[in-house]
Design a protein around this motif. Sequence first.
Motif, mmCIF file in Angstrom:
data_model
loop_
_atom_site.group_PDB
_atom_site.id
_atom_site.type_symbol
_atom_site.label_atom_id
_atom_site.label_comp_id
_atom_site.label_asym_id
_atom_site.label_seq_id
_atom_site.Cartn_x
_atom_site.Cartn_y
_atom_site.Cartn_z
ATOM 1 N N ARG A 123 0.831 -1.204 0.000
ATOM 2 C CA ARG A 123 0.000 0.000 0.000
ATOM 3 C C ARG A 123 0.868 1.258 0.000
ATOM 4 O O ARG A 123 0.623 2.196 -0.768
ATOM 5 C CB ARG A 123 -0.922 0.009 1.218
ATOM 6 C CG ARG A 123 -1.807 1.246 1.298
ATOM 7 C CD ARG A 123 -2.682 1.256 2.536
ATOM 8 N NE ARG A 123 -1.954 1.102 3.778
ATOM 9 C CZ ARG A 123 -1.316 2.093 4.428
ATOM 10 N NH1 ARG A 123 -1.318 3.305 3.920
ATOM 11 N NH2 ARG A 123 -0.686 1.860 5.553
ATOM 12 N N LEU A 124 1.907 1.284 0.813
ATOM 13 C CA LEU A 124 2.800 2.443 0.855
ATOM 14 C C LEU A 124 3.505 2.655 -0.483
ATOM 15 O O LEU A 124 3.635 3.789 -0.957
ATOM 16 C CB LEU A 124 3.822 2.268 1.977
ATOM 17 C CG LEU A 124 3.270 2.347 3.401
ATOM 18 C CD1 LEU A 124 4.339 1.955 4.418
ATOM 19 C CD2 LEU A 124 2.724 3.720 3.699
ATOM 20 N N ASN A 125 3.944 1.572 -1.098
ATOM 21 C CA ASN A 125 4.596 1.683 -2.405
ATOM 22 C C ASN A 125 3.631 2.199 -3.465
ATOM 23 O O ASN A 125 4.001 3.024 -4.305
ATOM 24 C CB ASN A 125 5.179 0.338 -2.829
ATOM 25 C CG ASN A 125 6.451 0.005 -2.096
ATOM 26 O OD1 ASN A 125 7.147 0.889 -1.602
ATOM 27 N ND2 ASN A 125 6.761 -1.274 -1.999
ATOM 28 N N GLU A 126 2.393 1.728 -3.439
ATOM 29 C CA GLU A 126 1.402 2.188 -4.411
ATOM 30 C C GLU A 126 1.069 3.660 -4.208
ATOM 31 O O GLU A 126 0.909 4.413 -5.172
ATOM 32 C CB GLU A 126 0.138 1.323 -4.332
ATOM 33 C CG GLU A 126 0.354 -0.073 -4.891
ATOM 34 C CD GLU A 126 -0.803 -1.016 -4.608
ATOM 35 O OE1 GLU A 126 -1.700 -0.672 -3.794
ATOM 36 O OE2 GLU A 126 -0.810 -2.111 -5.200
ATOM 37 N N GLU A 127 0.953 4.092 -2.948
ATOM 38 C CA GLU A 127 0.708 5.514 -2.670
ATOM 39 C C GLU A 127 1.855 6.372 -3.179
ATOM 40 O O GLU A 127 1.636 7.429 -3.770
ATOM 41 C CB GLU A 127 0.519 5.739 -1.166
ATOM 42 C CG GLU A 127 -0.789 5.227 -0.627
ATOM 43 C CD GLU A 127 -0.872 5.338 0.890
ATOM 44 O OE1 GLU A 127 0.051 5.902 1.527
ATOM 45 O OE2 GLU A 127 -1.877 4.847 1.441
ATOM 46 N N GLN A 174 3.752 9.733 -9.945
ATOM 47 C CA GLN A 174 3.119 9.866 -11.254
ATOM 48 C C GLN A 174 2.402 11.208 -11.391
ATOM 49 O O GLN A 174 2.502 11.860 -12.433
ATOM 50 C CB GLN A 174 2.147 8.712 -11.496
ATOM 51 C CG GLN A 174 2.838 7.392 -11.756
ATOM 52 C CD GLN A 174 1.880 6.219 -11.799
ATOM 53 O OE1 GLN A 174 0.802 6.249 -11.220
ATOM 54 N NE2 GLN A 174 2.289 5.163 -12.488
ATOM 55 N N GLN A 175 1.693 11.625 -10.345
ATOM 56 C CA GLN A 175 1.011 12.923 -10.395
ATOM 57 C C GLN A 175 2.017 14.065 -10.466
ATOM 58 O O GLN A 175 1.838 15.016 -11.226
ATOM 59 C CB GLN A 175 0.111 13.098 -9.168
ATOM 60 C CG GLN A 175 -1.114 12.234 -9.196
ATOM 61 C CD GLN A 175 -1.901 12.324 -7.891
ATOM 62 O OE1 GLN A 175 -1.444 12.901 -6.906
ATOM 63 N NE2 GLN A 175 -3.092 11.751 -7.886
ATOM 64 N N ARG A 176 3.087 13.968 -9.685
ATOM 65 C CA ARG A 176 4.123 15.000 -9.713
ATOM 66 C C ARG A 176 4.752 15.104 -11.096
ATOM 67 O O ARG A 176 4.886 16.176 -11.663
ATOM 68 C CB ARG A 176 5.200 14.663 -8.678
ATOM 69 C CG ARG A 176 6.319 15.700 -8.616
ATOM 70 C CD ARG A 176 7.563 15.136 -7.998
ATOM 71 N NE ARG A 176 8.090 14.068 -8.835
ATOM 72 C CZ ARG A 176 8.983 13.186 -8.418
ATOM 73 N NH1 ARG A 176 9.415 13.217 -7.178
ATOM 74 N NH2 ARG A 176 9.436 12.264 -9.227
ATOM 75 N N ASP A 177 5.105 13.946 -11.666
ATOM 76 C CA ASP A 177 5.745 13.939 -12.980
ATOM 77 C C ASP A 177 4.794 14.421 -14.067
ATOM 78 O O ASP A 177 5.220 15.080 -15.018
ATOM 79 C CB ASP A 177 6.287 12.552 -13.303
ATOM 80 C CG ASP A 177 7.481 12.188 -12.439
ATOM 81 O OD1 ASP A 177 7.989 13.058 -11.694
ATOM 82 O OD2 ASP A 177 7.908 11.017 -12.475
ATOM 83 N N ALA A 178 3.497 14.110 -13.934
ATOM 84 C CA ALA A 178 2.523 14.607 -14.908
ATOM 85 C C ALA A 178 2.452 16.127 -14.851
ATOM 86 O O ALA A 178 2.359 16.795 -15.893
ATOM 87 C CB ALA A 178 1.155 13.990 -14.638
ATOM 88 N N GLY A 179 2.521 16.682 -13.654
ATOM 89 C CA GLY A 179 2.534 18.144 -13.514
ATOM 90 C C GLY A 179 3.776 18.749 -14.137
ATOM 91 O O GLY A 179 3.710 19.778 -14.810
ATOM 92 N N TYR A 180 4.930 18.108 -13.907
ATOM 93 C CA TYR A 180 6.165 18.585 -14.531
ATOM 94 C C TYR A 180 6.052 18.531 -16.051
ATOM 95 O O TYR A 180 6.436 19.470 -16.751
ATOM 96 C CB TYR A 180 7.358 17.735 -14.097
ATOM 97 C CG TYR A 180 7.810 17.923 -12.676
ATOM 98 C CD1 TYR A 180 7.431 19.012 -11.911
ATOM 99 C CD2 TYR A 180 8.646 16.984 -12.089
ATOM 100 C CE1 TYR A 180 7.854 19.159 -10.614
ATOM 101 C CE2 TYR A 180 9.089 17.131 -10.789
ATOM 102 C CZ TYR A 180 8.692 18.222 -10.054
ATOM 103 O OH TYR A 180 9.136 18.366 -8.770
#
Length: 114
Positions: free
Chosen positions: A53-57, A63-69
């Motif tokens: 669960r921690l790894n998936e979070e 992924q969200q951070r990189d999408a923003g970049y």
Amino acid sequence: MREGFAMPFNKFAGAFALAAVVVAATPAMADDPNDPTMRSAAAKARDRAIIKRLNEEQLRYVQQRDAGYAKGWAAYRSAPRENARRQAAYEREMARWRHAVNMCESGRHEYCAR
């Protein structure tokens, strides 16, 4: 007066050093194959589920951070003329400012107000 200050400091330093040694000497139970709390299959399964669960979070966050970049870089690349225009304007303004600084430092005080 100096001795009065040094003595409590030395006691504090000694206590701190002792505490550091005790903490450093305490064995960590993480990843310990002999950890008594991890002997049952259920405990190991719970641990695996928590780690998953921690790894998936973390993966979702990255992924969200990189999408923003990527979105920011795409916007930057899509407007090269606008970026070049802004950079040129910035460089002109910096040249004016540097000129004013040089004039002010050489005694032309009317340039110092900027």
